[in-house]
Enzyme design. Structure first.
Site, short mmCIF file in Angstrom:
data_model
loop_
_atom_site.label_atom_id
_atom_site.label_comp_id
_atom_site.label_asym_id
_atom_site.label_seq_id
_atom_site.Cartn_x
_atom_site.Cartn_y
_atom_site.Cartn_z
CB CYS A 26 -0.91 0.00 1.23
SG CYS A 26 0.01 0.10 2.79
CG HIS A 88 3.01 -0.72 12.53
ND1 HIS A 88 4.27 -1.26 12.35
CD2 HIS A 88 2.19 -1.47 11.75
CE1 HIS A 88 4.20 -2.28 11.52
NE2 HIS A 88 2.96 -2.43 11.14
CB CYS A 110 0.78 4.76 7.53
SG CYS A 110 -0.54 4.88 6.30
CD GLU A 140 -3.08 1.23 13.05
OE1 GLU A 140 -4.18 1.82 12.97
OE2 GLU A 140 -2.69 0.39 12.21
CB CYS A 208 -5.91 2.13 5.48
SG CYS A 208 -5.16 0.67 4.75
CG ASN A 238 -2.36 -6.07 5.94
OD1 ASN A 238 -2.34 -6.58 4.81
ND2 ASN A 238 -1.25 -5.61 6.51
CB SER A 281 3.72 -5.09 4.94
OG SER A 281 3.20 -6.27 5.52
#
Length: 335
Positions: A26, A88, A110, A140, A208, A238, A281
Site C-alpha cells: 500500500c 505503525h 503512515c 498501531e 485504510c 492485515n 506489506s
C-alpha cells in the site's frame, strides 16, 4: 477394454490461479520502506528503526542487510544517531524518549495512522470517551492509545463490548485500527451502537483504503477458490485478516505463507482453483515466486480478479530533507 475405459474417462479439470488485484504494497508501506532506503543512502549506515518498519520478514531482512538496525526500545539507540519510527506509528512518549536520548528522528508513520492519532487527540480535548476498536498489544493500537491514554478504551472485537464502561453515554466516539477486518469492525460498531445509542462515528472510516480493497478482492474470488494462499508474515494484522476473509467468503481452505517454499504440496490435493493475494506489506517479488512454484505444479493459467484501482501515493517524511547526521551530532554536543 482398456482403450474404451481410457476414451470414456473424463478430461482432467483445468487448473487455474485467481490472482487478486489490488494486492501487496500500500502507499504507506511503500513510503516507509523507501524512507529507510533513502535514509541509508543519504546518511549512511547505521540507521536505527524502532520496531519492524513494516510487518514483513523479507522486507526487514532485506533492509537489515543494507545497514538498518531494528531495535525494540528507543533506549537501545546510542546517542547521536538517527532513529526512524515505523509505519505503525508511536505514542508521544516515544518522541520524548528520543529527545532525552539525543537522537535525530525520522517519522515514517503512515499518514492514515496519523489521521487516527489526530482524531484521538481532538476527541480527547473535547473530553469524549474514545472506544478504540483494535487488537490489544498491536503496535498501531499502542501508538494511538498513547495519544490520549486517559480517554481511550480498547475494544478487541464484538465480544469485548459488554465489558465497556464509559463516563457519559452522550460523549462517546469510536475509532479503529487501520488494518482490521471491515466486516468484523462493523459488527463491533453495531454492538457498540446498541449499547450506546448516541455513539459518535469518526468523520471518515479509519480502516485504510488498502485494507478494504484487498479484502474486497479476496471476497470476490473466495467462493470460487478451493484454496486461497495469502502471502504475508504471521505478525501482519492485515494479512491474517485476508485469511479469515477468504474462509468467510467460501474458500475451502486458506493459508498464510511468507515464501513459496512454505507451501505444503498436500494443500493441492483435489484442488483445481487457487486464489492468491498478498498483504499490504508484501513486495511483489514474493507473489511472483509463488506463481512460479504453482506453475511448476500445473497451475499456469492465471486470471486477474480486479475489484479496485489504486493511485494513492504519499510524500516521503520531511526529515529526509535535512542533514540529520549533523543534527544528531549537534544534540550530543549540546549536552
Amino acid at each position: 477394454m482398456d482403450r474404451m475405459s481410457a476414451a470414456a474417462a473424463p478430461a482432467p479439470a483445468s487448473r487455474r490461479v485467481l490472482l487478486a488485484a489490488p494486492r501487496g504494497y500500500c502507499a504507506g508501506v511503500d513510503r516507509a520502506v523507501i524512507a529507510v532506503e533513502k535514509a541509508l543512502e543519504q546518511y549512511g549506515a547505521p540507521v536505527y528503526v524502532r520496531h519492524e518498519i513494516v510487518h514483513n520478514k523479507y522486507v526487514v531482512e532485506t533492509l537489515r542487510k543494507k545497514g538498518a538496525i531494528f531495535v525494540e526500545k528507543t533506549e537501545e539507540v546510542p546517542p547521536g544517531n538517527i532513529v526512524m519510527f515505523s509505519a505503525h506509528g508511536v505514542a508521544p512518549v516515544v518522541h520524548e524518549e528520543a529527545a532525552r536520548g539525543r537522537l535525530a528522528t525520522i517519522d515514517a508513520t503512515c499518514p492514515l495512522v496519523t489521521k487516527v492519532h489526530k482524531e484521538a487527540v481532538r476527541y480527547a480535548k473535547d473530553d469524549f470517551d474514545i472506544l478504540l476498536i483494535g487488537h490489544e498489544g498491536h503496535e498501531e493500537v499502542i501508538g494511538t492509545s498513547g495519544e490520549a491514554p486517559d480517554h481511550i478504551t480498547i475494544v478487541d472485537g464484538p465480544d469485548d463490548v459488554d465489558k465497556v464502561v464509559v463516563r457519559d453515554e452522550s460523549k462517546v466516539v469510536w475509532l479503529s485500527q487501520t488494518t482490521l477486518s471491515v466486516d468484523e469492525t462493523m459488527q463491533t460498531v453495531d454492538a457498540l451502537k446498541t449499547k450506546f445509542p448516541l455513539l459518535v462515528s469518526p468523520p471518515s472510516d479509519d480502516i485504510c483504503y488498502a485494507t478494504s480493497n484487498r479484502q474486497a478482492a479476496v471476497k470476490a474470488m473466495g467462493a470460487d477458490s478451493d484454496l486461497v494462499i495469502v502471502v504475508g508474515s504471521k505478525n501482519s494484522s492485515n494479512s491474517i485478516r485476508l485469511v479469515e476473509v477468504a474462509l468467510d467468503a467460501g474458500a475451502r481452505a486458506a493459508h498464510l505463507v511468507d515464501y513459496a517454499s512454505e507451501i505444503d504440496e498436500a494443500w493441492l490435493d483435489g484442488v483445481t482453483t487457487i486464489g492468491l493475494t498478498s498483504g499490504a506489506s508484501v513486495p511483489e517479488v514474493l507473489v511472483e515466486q509463488v506463481l512460479e512454484w504453482l506453475a511448476e505444479r500445473g497451475f499456469a493459467d492465471v486470471e486477474i480478479v480486479k475489484t479496485a484501482e489504486e493511485s494513492i501515493t504519499f510524500s516521503l517524511p520531511k526529515e529526509l530533507r535535512r542533514d540529520l547526521r549533523a543534527e544528531a551530532a549537534g544534540l550530543v554536543a549540546d549536552q
